[in-house]
Motif scaffolding. Structure first.
Motif, short mmCIF file in Angstrom:
data_model
loop_
_atom_site.label_atom_id
_atom_site.label_comp_id
_atom_site.label_asym_id
_atom_site.label_seq_id
_atom_site.Cartn_x
_atom_site.Cartn_y
_atom_site.Cartn_z
N ALA A 144 0.61 -1.31 -0.21
CA ALA A 144 -0.21 0.17 0.15
C ALA A 144 0.84 1.33 -0.29
CB ALA A 144 -0.98 0.42 1.18
N ALA A 145 1.99 0.99 -0.13
CA ALA A 145 3.30 2.19 0.07
C ALA A 145 2.85 3.49 -1.12
CB ALA A 145 4.51 1.54 0.49
N PRO A 146 2.81 4.33 -1.07
CA PRO A 146 2.60 5.24 -2.35
C PRO A 146 3.47 4.97 -3.54
CG PRO A 146 1.89 6.25 -0.05
CD PRO A 146 2.65 5.58 0.08
N ASP A 147 4.58 4.96 -2.75
CA ASP A 147 6.29 4.90 -3.58
C ASP A 147 6.45 3.86 -4.29
OD1 ASP A 147 6.90 3.99 -1.58
OD2 ASP A 147 9.16 4.61 -1.83
N ALA A 148 5.00 2.30 -4.35
CA ALA A 148 5.25 0.77 -3.99
C ALA A 148 5.77 0.96 -5.83
CB ALA A 148 4.05 0.25 -3.59
N ARG A 149 6.45 -0.05 -5.89
CA ARG A 149 6.92 -0.44 -8.10
C ARG A 149 6.98 -1.66 -7.68
NH1 ARG A 149 5.33 3.78 -7.16
NH2 ARG A 149 6.18 5.77 -8.47
N THR A 150 6.39 -2.44 -8.98
CA THR A 150 6.29 -3.76 -9.19
C THR A 150 7.09 -4.54 -10.37
OG1 THR A 150 4.52 -3.82 -10.24
CG2 THR A 150 4.05 -3.59 -8.55
N ARG A 151 6.97 -5.30 -10.62
CA ARG A 151 7.60 -5.77 -12.15
C ARG A 151 7.33 -7.35 -11.98
NH1 ARG A 151 13.05 -3.33 -13.91
NH2 ARG A 151 11.49 -2.04 -14.50
N VAL A 165 9.06 -3.29 -4.54
CA VAL A 165 9.65 -2.87 -4.14
C VAL A 165 9.32 -1.82 -3.63
CG1 VAL A 165 11.75 -1.53 -3.59
CG2 VAL A 165 11.70 -3.98 -4.90
N SER A 166 9.02 -0.69 -2.13
CA SER A 166 9.27 0.67 -1.82
C SER A 166 10.38 0.50 -0.85
CB SER A 166 7.71 0.87 -0.83
OG SER A 166 7.86 2.07 0.05
#
Length: 250
Positions: A144-151, A165-166
């Motif tokens: 739920a982190a605002p800066d969460a990024r996925t791959r 990744v946050s």
């Protein structure tokens, strides 16, 4: 609400944590923002996998036990107010707490094959439940982190993996689906890739093909992750060629 604010709502939207008004505004934004649309889709898929990874069937014995106990509880007459003394209230609260604990332990027993009525097993189950709860909270915070990024990536034998990744939380979560069991006496170990140097990030559950793992330790600038097959218990450094390598999302 500014465009910058809307860019930060992908995680909250994927977890249905926005108000109706915010959801409407964000959905309008998604229609014209491809990066946010892709990120939202990946986070939604990750959240769904997380739910599947922690889901467990309710043991049949628990339902029978609860239904049997219901017949011994007197129902209050509708519209009446019952005054309960502080002593009785405390006893009732304690009873409810014990029932809640018993239900949790029954579920844990169904998964672990132990009986909840043995004191040592109950203590172990409580400790495991507390640890699982803390881990689930950390996983949810990363997703739920605002800066969460996925791959996402395709792994061996038809398995798929997604890393979230946050940087603000300095944590990473790995979600895998369809992972084959490791060889007998072996385990999958996760690693942070620190510019070519592999740092252990914990073990995967050898008995589960679908799981969500909070990678142990901080991201601390790692550029990616890897998975190796190691002896049971894990290793301090990789002893086999990685079966998967994934770069962290930028």
């Amino acid at each position: 609400m500014t465009t910058v604010d809307l860019h930060r709502l992908t995680g909250a939207y994927a977890l249905h944590a926005l108000s109706d008004e915010e959801s409407v505004s964000f959905e309008r934004h998604l229609a014209g923002c491809e990066p946010c649309a892709q990120e939202t889709a990946e986070l939604s898929a990750t959240a769904a996998r997380l739910g599947l990874a922690v889901a467990a069937p309710v043991p049949p014995a628990l339902r029978e036990h609860v239904l049997r106990r219901i017949t011994t509880v007197r129902q209050e007459t509708p519209g009446t107010t019952v005054r309960v003394s502080p002593v009785r209230a405390g006893l009732r609260a304690g009873l409810l707490s014990r029932w809640a604990l018993a239900a949790c332990l029954a579920a844990a027993a169904a998964l672990g094959g132990t009986t909840v009525w043995q004191h040592q097993q109950a203590a172990d189950a409580r400790a495991e439940a507390r640890q699982a709860s803390r881990s689930a909270d950390e996983i949810a915070a990363v997703l739920a982190a605002p800066d969460a990024r996925t791959r996402a990536a395709d792994l061996a034998a038809g398995a798929t993996g997604t890393v979230v990744v946050s940087q603000s939380r300095d944590k990473a979560v790995f979600v895998v689906s369809g992972m084959a069991r490791p060889p007998r006496g072996k385990v999958y170990e996760l690693w942070f890739d620190d510019a070519g140097t592999m740092r252990s990030a914990g073990l995967m559950d050898a008995d589960r093909g679908d799981q969500t793992v909070l990678m142990r330790g901080n991201v601390d600038g790692a550029s990616g992750m890897g998975i190796t097959v190691e002896p049971a218990g894990g290793s301090t450094h990789p002893t086999s060629t990685p079966i998967a390598l994934m770069a962290f999302p930028g």
